[in-house]
Write a protein that holds these residues in place. Sequence first.
Motif, short mmCIF file in Angstrom:
data_model
loop_
_atom_site.label_atom_id
_atom_site.label_comp_id
_atom_site.label_asym_id
_atom_site.label_seq_id
_atom_site.Cartn_x
_atom_site.Cartn_y
_atom_site.Cartn_z
N LEU A 134 0.85 -1.19 0.00
CA LEU A 134 0.00 0.00 0.00
C LEU A 134 0.88 1.24 0.00
CD1 LEU A 134 -3.03 -0.56 2.39
CD2 LEU A 134 -2.87 -0.85 -0.09
N HIS A 176 0.02 8.02 1.41
CA HIS A 176 -0.87 9.02 0.79
C HIS A 176 -0.96 10.18 1.76
CE1 HIS A 176 -4.50 10.92 -0.74
NE2 HIS A 176 -4.45 10.14 -1.80
N CYS A 233 -3.23 12.09 2.63
CA CYS A 233 -4.44 12.21 3.45
C CYS A 233 -4.50 11.19 4.57
CB CYS A 233 -5.71 12.12 2.60
SG CYS A 233 -6.31 10.45 2.34
N LEU A 234 -3.62 10.19 4.51
CA LEU A 234 -3.68 9.08 5.48
C LEU A 234 -2.86 9.40 6.71
CD1 LEU A 234 -3.30 5.51 3.95
CD2 LEU A 234 -5.23 6.53 5.13
N GLY A 277 -2.88 4.73 8.62
CA GLY A 277 -3.36 3.72 7.68
C GLY A 277 -3.63 2.42 8.40
N PRO A 278 -3.55 1.30 7.70
CA PRO A 278 -3.81 0.01 8.33
C PRO A 278 -2.86 -0.23 9.50
CG PRO A 278 -3.71 -0.23 5.94
CD PRO A 278 -3.25 1.16 6.26
N ALA A 335 -8.59 3.69 10.67
CA ALA A 335 -7.73 4.61 9.93
C ALA A 335 -8.12 6.03 10.30
CB ALA A 335 -7.89 4.39 8.43
N ILE A 376 -8.25 9.88 8.52
CA ILE A 376 -8.17 10.53 7.21
C ILE A 376 -8.23 12.04 7.38
CG2 ILE A 376 -9.19 10.62 4.90
CD1 ILE A 376 -8.64 7.80 5.69
N VAL A 404 -12.17 6.19 10.25
CA VAL A 404 -13.00 5.28 9.46
C VAL A 404 -12.57 3.84 9.73
CG1 VAL A 404 -11.54 5.60 7.40
CG2 VAL A 404 -13.84 4.67 7.14
#
Lengths: 305, 305
Positions: free
Chosen positions: B13, B16, B18-19, B22-23, B28, B30, B40
């Motif tokens: 992955l 990004h 905006c992250l 992440g996982p 997550a 954002i 989210v």
Amino acid sequence: METEFLAWLRDHLPAHPCLRLGPGDDTALIDLGGKPDCLVTVDMITDQVDFHLDQSDPRLIGRKALAVNLSDIAAMAGRPLAAVIALALPRNRALELATELYLGMLPLAERHNVAIAGGDTNCWDGPLAVSVTLLGTVTERGPLRRSGARPGDWLLATGSFGGSILGRHFEFEPRIEEALLLNERYELHAGMDVSDGLSLDVSRMAEASGCGAMLRLETVPISPAAKTLARLRGDGVSSLDHALSDGEDFELILAASPDEARRMLRERPLGVPLSVVGEFVADAGLWQSLADGSRQPLSPRGWVH
Amino acid sequence: METEFLAWLRDHLPAHPCLRLGPGDDTALIDLGGKPDCLVTVDMITDQVDFHLDQSDPRLIGRKALAVNLSDIAAMAGRPLAAVIALALPRNRALELATELYLGMLPLAERHNVAIAGGDTNCWDGPLAVSVTLLGTVTERGPLRRSGARPGDWLLATGSFGGSILGRHFEFEPRIEEALLLNERYELHAGMDVSDGLSLDVSRMAEASGCGAMLRLETVPISPAAKTLARLRGDGVSSLDHALSDGEDFELILAASPDEARRMLRERPLGVPLSVVGEFVADAGLWQSLADGSRQPLSPRGWVH
């Protein structure tokens, strides 16, 4: 059954101050307490309904699972931002499938600048189901709703229709950039994406807008695949019938004033075709125009869930 | 298989902008381009894995599908805000199941002030799968991560553990309010929810924090259900074993400095029990304390996906 269930939902889901748009449009719109508001949409695709795992490349299945959600964000003229993925994987090839599905999604995610933010990966004895939730943001123009068409507006469509089963249902390009550009440069009254069939989705857009819609069938752009399909099957279903009812075209249909529509046609701002295929009318329902200038009812046809 | 797949994801992955997270954590995080950031999380529950449709009230299944996601937002000390629901419904009773699932979710959604923002409802020939995506926001304190525990921190837990299969796995109360309150009043270093088993999830929290954890087994709160289960089964598995490994407790485990932990225990701010069950140590791995003050390795046990 989905239509019945949506009616049940309308009666049973309470309002909530954060819900700027709830069920009924292509995505929901959530007020997170700041700006911009958040678009959110979920689509699950399942084996033997949306694809056939035994006949399809899992990368195309993964791509499709993300692409259908991108198309919903495009329908709102939003910017996609981040996705989360839930998988129900057949136990016997779970790890291989999971990686292939992601490998199918990643190039499309990169192309549209979408972060894969996480997910939930489950093994079970059932068939493959892939659920993607996509978050996005609205632009300063706000969301492009399906309910804003007015009688007299022209009905425009990107691309061409029909025959998606021959491959396009896997390989379509979500109209993200096209929707953003048109919504920025022109005064669009309404928009949605065509997932269930052009005639059915046009009728839904008209209904959501509290008016009717009349298609000029001779102007509907028929895809090469629709022509091929009509010829291959030879069952009397015309290529136009395919264009009107096949679904999974994932093109945009839009409403704009005649002046604004003419400006779009003159300026041709997109890399894909943009056509006028009809207009919105005061009388509810779906209509087709006749050569003498009158009209007759047209049955909406398409994929009913 | 999920552990292997998460390792694959970490390598594949892309980052990004905006992250923010992440996982790897419970949700997550954002950056939507405004404030506050958006939490989210998605969890899918499936027939014969997370429930047995032929033996269970569909309302409890619907409740559980939302509750497990609320527990993930609680684990980040976030405020839940809106959910979208994707259903794969067995064709023969799709409409009845869909309405019952929602009727199970709605009271819990109302209790935690969560909007049901929409969904996707599919019929198929497969078994029932319910995927809920939950959005929330972080408070001004930011997200409560699982990676912030430090050697010397005490390990705290809400509630009691084990035997959830007797009913609690359907009926648990997500610790949303408890997490918000503790994170507001106290300096928490780390937190997560216990979904897969106390010993397994403590070991994950320690690993994420780059340290080890030592459980004091005599202080682990054993639920009445764990005692009942040990007695009913009579298979030599003790109630403590159940508490350490059963999973689906959906209680919070937290790391805080000894001073801060003592303050919590003194002030007892929650309506549910809060216990110290161990501490974090510099040496990696999971440990149990012995009566003579030394320690020995303890095998993390629980539900491995």
